[in-house]
Design a protein around this motif. Structure first.
Motif, mmCIF file in Angstrom:
data_model
loop_
_atom_site.group_PDB
_atom_site.id
_atom_site.type_symbol
_atom_site.label_atom_id
_atom_site.label_comp_id
_atom_site.label_asym_id
_atom_site.label_seq_id
_atom_site.Cartn_x
_atom_site.Cartn_y
_atom_site.Cartn_z
ATOM 1 N N ASN A 428 0.811 -1.213 0.000
ATOM 2 C CA ASN A 428 0.000 0.000 0.000
ATOM 3 C C ASN A 428 0.847 1.267 0.000
ATOM 4 O OD1 ASN A 428 -2.948 -0.830 0.307
ATOM 5 N ND2 ASN A 428 -1.973 -2.070 1.896
ATOM 6 N N GLY A 429 1.916 1.277 0.783
ATOM 7 C CA GLY A 429 2.678 2.492 0.985
ATOM 8 C C GLY A 429 3.869 2.677 0.062
ATOM 9 N N TRP A 430 4.305 1.614 -0.620
ATOM 10 C CA TRP A 430 5.408 1.737 -1.576
ATOM 11 C C TRP A 430 4.799 2.122 -2.920
ATOM 12 C CZ3 TRP A 430 10.282 2.622 -2.011
ATOM 13 C CH2 TRP A 430 10.984 2.294 -3.172
ATOM 14 N N ARG A 431 4.879 3.401 -3.251
ATOM 15 C CA ARG A 431 4.171 3.922 -4.430
ATOM 16 C C ARG A 431 5.183 4.356 -5.487
ATOM 17 N NH1 ARG A 431 0.153 8.002 -1.425
ATOM 18 N NH2 ARG A 431 2.069 8.397 -0.239
ATOM 19 N N SER A 432 5.881 3.386 -6.005
ATOM 20 C CA SER A 432 6.970 3.669 -6.936
ATOM 21 C C SER A 432 6.469 3.737 -8.375
ATOM 22 C CB SER A 432 8.039 2.586 -6.823
ATOM 23 O OG SER A 432 9.048 2.776 -7.783
ATOM 24 N N ASP A 433 7.071 4.631 -9.133
ATOM 25 C CA ASP A 433 6.797 4.695 -10.567
ATOM 26 C C ASP A 433 7.814 3.879 -11.365
ATOM 27 O OD1 ASP A 433 4.479 6.160 -10.608
ATOM 28 O OD2 ASP A 433 5.489 8.101 -10.754
ATOM 29 N N VAL A 434 8.708 3.199 -10.673
ATOM 30 C CA VAL A 434 9.724 2.381 -11.332
ATOM 31 C C VAL A 434 9.205 0.952 -11.438
ATOM 32 C CG1 VAL A 434 12.093 1.533 -11.277
ATOM 33 C CG2 VAL A 434 11.558 3.837 -10.432
ATOM 34 N N VAL A 435 9.075 0.471 -12.650
ATOM 35 C CA VAL A 435 8.609 -0.898 -12.876
ATOM 36 C C VAL A 435 9.650 -1.889 -12.360
ATOM 37 C CG1 VAL A 435 8.109 -2.587 -14.692
ATOM 38 C CG2 VAL A 435 7.126 -0.292 -14.807
ATOM 39 N N HIS A 436 9.177 -2.972 -11.766
ATOM 40 C CA HIS A 436 10.034 -4.029 -11.209
ATOM 41 C C HIS A 436 10.969 -3.459 -10.141
ATOM 42 C CE1 HIS A 436 11.940 -7.874 -10.864
ATOM 43 N NE2 HIS A 436 13.095 -7.482 -11.363
ATOM 44 N N SER A 437 10.353 -2.857 -9.127
ATOM 45 C CA SER A 437 11.137 -2.258 -8.043
ATOM 46 C C SER A 437 10.697 -2.787 -6.678
ATOM 47 C CB SER A 437 10.999 -0.733 -8.065
ATOM 48 O OG SER A 437 9.644 -0.347 -7.857
ATOM 49 N N PHE A 438 10.152 -4.017 -6.651
ATOM 50 C CA PHE A 438 9.545 -4.495 -5.408
ATOM 51 C C PHE A 438 9.571 -6.015 -5.339
ATOM 52 C CE2 PHE A 438 5.667 -5.752 -3.000
ATOM 53 C CZ PHE A 438 5.951 -5.161 -1.787
ATOM 54 N N ASP A 439 9.870 -6.538 -4.164
ATOM 55 C CA ASP A 439 9.807 -7.978 -3.908
ATOM 56 C C ASP A 439 9.286 -8.191 -2.498
ATOM 57 O OD1 ASP A 439 10.150 -10.683 -3.447
ATOM 58 O OD2 ASP A 439 12.342 -10.652 -3.575
ATOM 59 N N ALA A 440 8.083 -8.744 -2.383
ATOM 60 C CA ALA A 440 7.565 -9.190 -1.098
ATOM 61 C C ALA A 440 7.312 -10.691 -1.217
ATOM 62 C CB ALA A 440 6.273 -8.469 -0.723
ATOM 63 N N GLU A 441 8.099 -11.473 -0.495
ATOM 64 C CA GLU A 441 7.928 -12.928 -0.568
ATOM 65 C C GLU A 441 6.689 -13.277 0.251
ATOM 66 O OE1 GLU A 441 7.185 -16.326 -0.566
ATOM 67 O OE2 GLU A 441 8.144 -16.214 1.406
ATOM 68 N N TYR A 442 5.568 -13.425 -0.454
ATOM 69 C CA TYR A 442 4.310 -13.731 0.221
ATOM 70 C C TYR A 442 3.672 -14.994 -0.343
ATOM 71 C CZ TYR A 442 1.520 -11.303 3.773
ATOM 72 O OH TYR A 442 0.931 -10.904 4.950
ATOM 73 N N GLY A 443 4.376 -15.645 -1.279
ATOM 74 C CA GLY A 443 3.852 -16.904 -1.785
ATOM 75 C C GLY A 443 3.955 -17.997 -0.740
ATOM 76 N N PHE A 444 5.110 -18.071 -0.073
ATOM 77 C CA PHE A 444 5.319 -19.033 1.016
ATOM 78 C C PHE A 444 5.331 -18.313 2.356
ATOM 79 C CE2 PHE A 444 7.886 -22.835 2.647
ATOM 80 C CZ PHE A 444 6.879 -23.747 2.415
ATOM 81 N N SER A 445 5.368 -16.971 2.294
ATOM 82 C CA SER A 445 5.375 -16.111 3.481
ATOM 83 C C SER A 445 6.434 -16.569 4.470
ATOM 84 C CB SER A 445 3.987 -16.090 4.142
ATOM 85 O OG SER A 445 3.909 -15.062 5.108
#
Length: 617
Positions: A428-445
């Motif tokens: 919600n709070g990471w509001r980047s205009d840069v594509v592919h600038s985020f990794d949250a490992e939430y598949g296996f958490s």
């Protein structure tokens, strides 16, 4: 036929070196390196061969087998599945330590090659050091524990098998539909045995991504469904990144006036400020995305496995006539929930589907609804992320911490987190205009992914500023790759938020009617509450480190960290009870019978929410 006499271990190393891929027109190694912790099961043979080829296939020393395999997973994600790291361990506990990381890669559909030493194929020395014996199944070893969490599993029982097994492992990891981890068990005696290998199997192979085009019939059905939509919505999943389809997603959305929401894995597929970007959908998502999902009549799900966090346990789609059109390289994912399926590459399908629907555009009223929802979303985030937002306790909040980095981020910033409370705050709070600038490992958490995964991500993207968000709970689970990053010269910025334990699970526990128990340190069975000096701990591993107490101090510390020459850790205490609101229903198990009235009430809420589920969709 020309042959060369090599050991099994040497043949494996030479085969890996021969595999290449093409990135931006340049031929580069498919396997750029190996993370290794040596033991008696892999040091004498595989370790010897890796030393002999240390320039062609660099080896990086891990501190913990799980951590180094998680680093390889973070590398794969940052590389968009185009390049693969290897993780190797000895037998026994070294191998089983990597099973969790295999689960992370499996859940997230990421390539990872795991090579573990194994017991003697001859069985003459049995039971060897670290061998777990199975009385009725002598060929079973702890390495069989990898079977449920890898796409490909094999044990090399004869040197000649390298020529058959390794190509299958590589092609599995590169397959857009079957992509996931591969495991190779290497018995200690077989690793050292020699064989006359055909020289040709060590010839260079350049791997290109496979792009399956959509079936004409499936494309026509998808176009017909979308062309009749009044309120279409795109869900961008991780497959948008894996297919490198970000530009095609944007073009499709703009041409056809379709709002876009993202899953956690699909985050930053579209610049945040784009007028058709409506935020992140699901349990940890925002109201703007979930409100649009509630009205949508056609949902174009691109590259997503539609996990319950993305779908609100199948409650976010409130329109009874809503139809999903699923575009996915994997048949298993494309055919879920009675979707109109297109089993094909995301990039190619978006291009061809756009042509198939022609001049179709949704109404301006629908995009205006999107814009109105998004304004409210940004207004809310601006308020809670502001330096003066604060909490009742006076301590900084996670939202404020994210806000500091969001405001100070540059075009090179790559935000990374996992599990706990940070994924919900960052999506919600990471509001980047840069594509592919985020990794949250939430598949296996997976708690503990953060620092290790960031080490791998930095290796994949040495020119990016990798910023890690980690809570005190995850930090204490796995932090030794801070030391790895210092030793290897891969600088990270790590923000450690100490909220006194597993605060987000305490929130879940209390919200479902329970009493605070065994999550926050203060609520655990302890003699004395002792708080960790995280800065001192990180400094002991060679990091630059400091402790701050306010958001203004964090702001200044972050700017200092950006100019530092090595991994920098910034620690601060944060509030354990203030979280970003929004999201959607999430089905969790709550007791049907309890003497506690709050639990009974929570169970009633769960049952009421289940009535909105789209069962059999």
């Amino acid at each position: 036929m020309e042959t060369v006499r090599l050991t099994t271990a040497e043949a494996i190393v030479r085969y890996l070196i021969a595999q290449k891929t093409r990135i931006d027109g340049e031929v580069v190694p498919l396997f750029p390196g190996v993370y290794a912790i040596f033991g008696h099961g892999n040091v004498t043979c595989l370790g010897h061969s890796l030393e002999q080829h240390r320039d062609e296939l660099p080896t990086w020393r891990g501190q913990n087998e799980q951590g180094m395999a998680l680093a390889a997973t973070g590398f794969a994600k940052a590389s968009k599945r185009r390049r693969i790291m290897v993780a190797t361990s000895s037998i026994g506990p070294g191998a089983t330590n990597m099973i969790t990381a295999a689960g992370v890669a499996m859940a997230n559909r990421l390539p990872l090659l795991l090579i573990a030493g194994d017991t003697f194929q001859s069985r003459v020395p049995d039971p060897v050091l670290q061998q777990v014996e199975h009385f009725g199944a002598p060929s079973t070893t702890v390495n069989d524990g990898f079977r449920p969490v890898v796409r490909y599993w094999d044990r090399i029982t004869h040197p000649a098998q390298v020529a058959q097994s390794l190509p299958h492992a590589v092609n599995t990891m590169l397959d857009p539909a079957d992509c996931g981890p591969a495991f190779i068990g290497l018995p200690q005696d077989v690793a050292g045995e020699a064989y006359d290998y055909p020289v040709r199997i060590f010839g260079e192979v350049i791997h290109e991504p496979r792009r399956t085009r959509p079936d004409r019939g499936e494309l026509a059905r998808a176009a017909a469904a979308l062309g009749a939509a009044e309120k279409p919505l795109i869900i961008a999943g991780g497959g948008v990144h894996w297919s490198e389809a970000e530009a095609e997603l944007r073009t499709f959305a703009e041409r056809h006036n379709v709002p876009v929401v993202e899953t956690v894995a699909g985050r930053t597929s579209l610049p945040q400020s784009h007028p058709l970007h409506a935020g992140t959908i699901g349990v940890t998502g925002c109201t703007s995305a979930n409100n649009l999902a509630a009205e949508a009549d056609i949902v174009l799900a691109v590259g997503t496995r539609l996990q319950d966090f993305a779908t609100g346990s199948w409650t976010v789609f409130r329109n009874e006539s809503t139809q999903i059109v699923a575009v996915n390289a994997a048949r298993f994912d494309a055919t879920k929930h009675r979707a109109v399926s297109v089993v094909a590459d995301a990039r190619e399908t978006l291009t061809e589907l756009s042509g198939a629907v022609g001049d179709y555009r949704s109404s301006d009223d629908w995009s205006a609804t999107c814009a109105s929802e998004v304004v409210q979303y940004h207004s809310y985030i601006d308020k809670i992320a502001a330096p003066d937002g604060g909490s009742d306790s006076g301590l900084p909040t996670y939202a404020q911490v994210v806000g500091v980095v969001d405001r100070n981020a540059g075009p090179d910033t790559y935000a990374l987190t996992a599990a706990g409370g940070f994924p919900g705050e960052l999506v919600n709070g990471w509001r980047s205009d840069v594509v592919h600038s985020f990794d949250a490992e939430y598949g296996f958490s997976c708690m503990g992914y953060e620092i290790a995964g960031a080490w791998g991500a930095k290796m994949a993207m040495p020119d990016r500023e990798v910023v890690v968000f980690v809570g005190d709970g995850s930090y204490l689970m796995l932090n030794s790759d801070l030391y790895s990053s210092v030793l290897s010269g891969h600088k990270l910025i790590v923000i450690v938020c100490d909220n006194g334990g597993f605060a987000v699970i305490n929130r879940l526990q209390v919200n479902q009617g329970g009493v605070p128990f065994n999550n926050l340190i203060a609520d655990a069975n302890i003699v004395e509450e002792v708080r960790v000096d995280f800065a001192a701990h990180a400094a002991a591993m060679g990091c630059h480190a400091e402790t701050v107490t306010t958001i203004d101090e964090l702001d200044a510390a972050f700017l200092r960290a950006r100019s530092n020459d090595r991994t920098t850790v910034i620690a601060l205490r944060t509030d354990a009870y203030t979280w970003t609101e929004g999201g959607s229903y999430w089905e969790v198990g709550v007791p049907e019978v309890s003497t506690r009235a709050e639990v009974v009430a929570a169970r009633a809420d769960v049952d009421a929410g289940k009535s909105d589920q789209r069962v059999g969709w």
